[in-house]
Design an enzyme around this catalytic site. Structure first.
Site, PDB file in Angstrom:
ATOM      1  N   LYS A  96     -14.564  -6.982   4.680  1.00  0.00           N
ATOM      2  CA  LYS A  96     -13.405  -7.201   3.530  1.00  0.00           C
ATOM      3  C   LYS A  96     -12.814  -8.509   3.811  1.00  0.00           C
ATOM      4  O   LYS A  96     -11.867  -8.571   4.623  1.00  0.00           O
ATOM      5  CB  LYS A  96     -12.727  -6.111   3.542  1.00  0.00           C
ATOM      6  CG  LYS A  96     -11.510  -6.149   2.235  1.00  0.00           C
ATOM      7  CD  LYS A  96     -10.728  -5.099   2.050  1.00  0.00           C
ATOM      8  CE  LYS A  96      -9.716  -4.868   0.937  1.00  0.00           C
ATOM      9  NZ  LYS A  96      -9.028  -6.305   1.144  1.00  0.00           N
ATOM     10  N   LEU A 134     -10.845  -2.235  -5.373  1.00  0.00           N
ATOM     11  CA  LEU A 134     -11.282  -0.976  -4.696  1.00  0.00           C
ATOM     12  C   LEU A 134     -10.223  -0.136  -3.992  1.00  0.00           C
ATOM     13  O   LEU A 134      -9.109  -0.481  -3.896  1.00  0.00           O
ATOM     14  CB  LEU A 134     -12.190  -1.605  -3.345  1.00  0.00           C
ATOM     15  CG  LEU A 134     -13.322  -2.449  -3.770  1.00  0.00           C
ATOM     16  CD1 LEU A 134     -13.955  -2.870  -2.234  1.00  0.00           C
ATOM     17  CD2 LEU A 134     -14.372  -1.673  -4.574  1.00  0.00           C
ATOM     18  N   GLU A 171     -15.917 -14.191  -2.695  1.00  0.00           N
ATOM     19  CA  GLU A 171     -14.786 -14.493  -2.284  1.00  0.00           C
ATOM     20  C   GLU A 171     -14.642 -15.806  -1.721  1.00  0.00           C
ATOM     21  O   GLU A 171     -15.391 -16.477  -0.717  1.00  0.00           O
ATOM     22  CB  GLU A 171     -14.328 -13.571  -0.976  1.00  0.00           C
ATOM     23  CG  GLU A 171     -12.966 -13.629  -0.423  1.00  0.00           C
ATOM     24  CD  GLU A 171     -12.309 -12.346  -1.247  1.00  0.00           C
ATOM     25  OE1 GLU A 171     -11.043 -12.442  -0.914  1.00  0.00           O
ATOM     26  OE2 GLU A 171     -12.689 -11.632  -1.837  1.00  0.00           O
ATOM     27  N   ASP A 221       0.825  -1.148  -0.174  1.00  0.00           N
ATOM     28  CA  ASP A 221       0.039   0.048  -0.011  1.00  0.00           C
ATOM     29  C   ASP A 221       0.979   1.273  -0.002  1.00  0.00           C
ATOM     30  O   ASP A 221       0.348   2.381  -0.671  1.00  0.00           O
ATOM     31  CB  ASP A 221      -0.858  -0.158   1.170  1.00  0.00           C
ATOM     32  CG  ASP A 221      -2.010  -1.170   1.105  1.00  0.00           C
ATOM     33  OD1 ASP A 221      -2.275  -1.611   0.081  1.00  0.00           O
ATOM     34  OD2 ASP A 221      -2.491  -1.438   2.036  1.00  0.00           O
TER      35      ASP A 221
END
Length: 691
Positions: free
Chosen positions: A132, A91, A190, A45
């Site tokens: 998530k 996302l 998922e 990230d």
């Protein structure tokens, strides 16, 4: 995966952008194609955000194949490529409360929601909130309600056909429920593995002497991409539906929450931890609620997902190149991060366990700044090949003690130093020893070492040891913290005035403890040995030692060979005893305990050498009534001959002596083929003859 390219400075934006693209593409390939992530999420990230900022500041640096313009890696060669009818996009992420407020403001502005003079939204947007999951995104295709294909995300446009593997997942319906089903339905969701199933899978891997999986996500990804679907069928995979690709043959539902309710009616598994909220405050409230229960959830999650609930508003907001504008992933603080290991020290636990501890450059992980992390034991350091100077992956989940997961070998400096376990305790200077077949090294100064002081005192005072009534853990804590007691011997130097001044300790309590200490001075050798807290020496072994040697000095001076002669003392116990008494610090404390006016016990002669006849070491069971011998008399004669008299028959029984009305023990002996003797046969054995 090696990252050997030199890292250019920020002052060279074009070279820096190229380097960042290379790092991210390598990470994408490892994550999406090889299913072997080699960068923590937080590091990925960080690099991704840096590249985004560089491309924002220097638009000319944006390339069509930049990771900011796509989702992941290319399809691997072992599976048939599948082109998605509707892209499987990623996302955008938010991390701080400010990110969520900014997302809500952007959405409200784009939808022309009403705001006040201060710019605050007064007509809040409605959002659907979900979890998530930390798994693998897939698309399920149903035609006329029948499951026909499953594909992975791949690069968002093209994935891999994993139909046969997904068909083995029991929670995925092969046919949708209900009479009215669409002609075509692409379900997005998922694949994951529940924590309990992951634990069971690794138990099976260990039993089969196969490699264990690092975490549930790796296990799920590796299982889904097996070329042999029979292997996938043996893996406990699960699935949750959370989105939609293509829908033909019926109109799209008005809201995302209605879509998930409809999925449930079709028999698709949908997670129940979902909620419809209003505005940024509602989003943050959901995030905090899930954060509180995160560790208790039966599966791993790494955040929550917010989606504008109304379908027409989603369409108005549209997409950017890699993500929808109407959705955001709100990620929890990273549970893994990279930092530098600057030193390895050792800590001494309450029981003397020596634990290597990594000293780290400060890193924010799992919601806290971490500077220390456990390395568990010497074997783990060797197995993970962790060295001083390495760049390491640190993991912190919830309240779990931070640990070093591994090192990035491609970043290892030339002067990285291997860890060397010290030979002396850093607290008391006693020898550090490691028993055979044990992973933990320990300080041998159990009676002397300050790090073990409270544990040693607590054990010494136990009912089965010196039985010092009134000396509980809270009193021990005070005595140690006020430096009134350092070793068990100091207990017998305590006076009334000292005890009466302790917190919440009245005069009566002080006198009662003094009376208990006076009583404890008169004990037995077995209780004293047990009270020393020698590792692996329990109450039964202490009794055997006292019976065998008769007094303490021969035990303290015994060789390992002499200790092995004691009943039920094996190599590990003998080694533990020998190490304990070889440590001078322990011997000093024992001498202090044996000083005049301290602890005494009746001495006895050493036990006679064990008989060497035919009954020596044999296990005998008595049953029924013998003609001339009572059971106690027979037992005494057998034990004098070196036999052990047991109360039940097992495969370890050597003989059963049966009299009248023998009962079930005789039946079991005959079933097991154990020799059965009468009283005459018993006498023959006692005389040294085999019947």
């Amino acid at each position: 995966m090696a990252r050997t390219q030199a890292e250019p400075p920020a002052s060279q934006p074009d070279a820096r952008a190229a380097w960042l693209r290379d790092q991210l593409e390598r990470a994408n390939y490892a994550y999406y194609v090889l299913d072997q992530p080699d960068l923590p999420d937080a590091e990925y990230d960080r690099l991704f955000r840096e590249l985004q900022q560089l491309e924002t500041d220097h638009p000319e640096l944006v390339t069509p194949d930049s990771p900011t313009q796509r989702v992941g890696g290319e399809a691997a060669g072992g599976f048939t490529p599948v082109v998605h009818d509707a892209p499987m996009l990623s996302l955008n992420n938010g991390f701080a409360d400010e990110d969520i407020a900014a997302f809500d403001k952007r959405v409200a502005d784009a939808l022309d929601k009403t705001t006040d003079l201060a710019g605050s939204v007064t007509e809040p947007v409605e959002y659907a909130c979900e979890l998530k999951f930390d798994g693998l995104a897939i698309s399920l295709r149903y035609e006329q309600g029948v499951f026909v294909q499953a594909s992975t995300r791949g690069d968002g446009t093209t994935g891999e056909d994993v139909t046969e593997n997904v068909r083995t997942i029991r929670s995925i319906p092969l046919k949708l429920k209900g009479k009215h089903v669409p002609a075509v339905l692409d379900v997005r969701g998922e694949v994951l593995m529940f924590k309990r199933d992951f634990a069971r899978l690794n138990e099976r891997q260990r039993a089969a002497e196969q490699r264990e999986f690092a975490n549930p996500r790796n296990a799920a990804a590796g299982s889904l991409r097996q070329l042999d679907s029979k292997i996938t069928a043996q893996r406990p995979l699960s699935f949750f539906a959370y989105g939609i690709g293509v829908l033909d043959g019926m109109p799209m539902l008005d809201t995302h929450s209605a879509l998930l309710d409809w999925y449930e009616s079709l028999g698709l598994p949908v997670n129940r931890e979902r909620e419809v909220v209003q505005g940024a405050e509602g989003l943050l409230g959901f995030f905090r609620k899930i954060g509180e229960k995160r560790e208790s959830l039966p599966y791993d999650i790494d955040g929550v997902v917010y989606k504008v609930n109304r379908r027409d508003e989603q369409e108005r907001l549209g997409f950017v190149s890699r993500a929808p504008r109407f959705a955001l992933a709100h990620k929890f603080p990273a549970q893994e991060a990279l930092t530098k290991l600057v030193a390895i020290d050792v800590q001494v636990g309450r029981t003397g366990a020596i634990t290597p501890v990594a000293r780290l450059e400060p890193v924010f992980v799992g919601g806290a700044t971490v500077t220390n992390a456990t390395l568990h034991n010497e074997d783990e350091v060797r197995r993970k090949d962790i060295r001083i100077g390495d760049t390491v992956i640190v993991r912190r989940a919830g309240d779990v003690i931070p640990e070093v997961v591994g090192a990035l070998l491609d970043r290892r400096p030339a002067d990285a130093a291997e860890f060397v376990m010290p030979t002396e305790c850093p607290v008391c200077g006693s020898k550090i020893e490691r028993l055979p077949d044990e992973a933990i090294a320990r300080c041998t100064g159990g009676l002397f070492c300050p790090a073990q002081r409270k544990q040693a005192l607590w054990h010494f005072a136990q009912r089965r040891a010196l039985d010092i009534d009134g000396l509980g853990e809270k009193i021990i804590d005070q005595l140690v913290e006020l430096n009134l007691v350092r070793t068990p011997a100091d207990l017998f130097n305590l006076g009334f005035a000292t005890l009466a001044e302790l917190d919440r300790f009245a005069e009566k309590s002080a006198q009662n403890l003094l009376d208990s200490l006076e009583k404890a001075k008169h004990t037995t050798l077995a209780r004293f040995i047990y009270g020393l807290g020698i590792r692996h020496v329990g109450e039964s072994t202490a009794k055997d030692l006292a019976k065998h040697f008769g007094s303490l000095t021969p035990i303290m001076d015994a060789s390992i060979e002499e200790l092995l002669e004691v009943n039920d003392v094996g190599p590990i116990v003998a080694e533990s005893l020998h190490q304990f008494f070889a440590e001078e610090h322990n011997r000093t404390v024992i001498e202090q305990l044996r000083a005049p006016g301290k602890v005494t016990w009746p001495e006895g002669p050493p036990a006679p050498k064990a008989p060497q006849g035919v009954l020596a070491g044999k296990t005998v069971v008595l049953t029924g009534t013998l003609p001339t011998l009572t059971r106690d008399a027979a037992k005494e004669m057998l034990e004098a001959a070196g036999a052990k008299v047991a109360g039940s028959v097992s495969k370890k029984t050597d003989y059963v002596v049966a009299g009248a009305e023998a009962g079930s023990k005789l039946v079991k002996a005959e079933e097991l083929g154990i020799p059965v003797l009468d009283e005459d046969g018993l006498h023959q054995l006692l005389e040294g003859n085999t019947p």
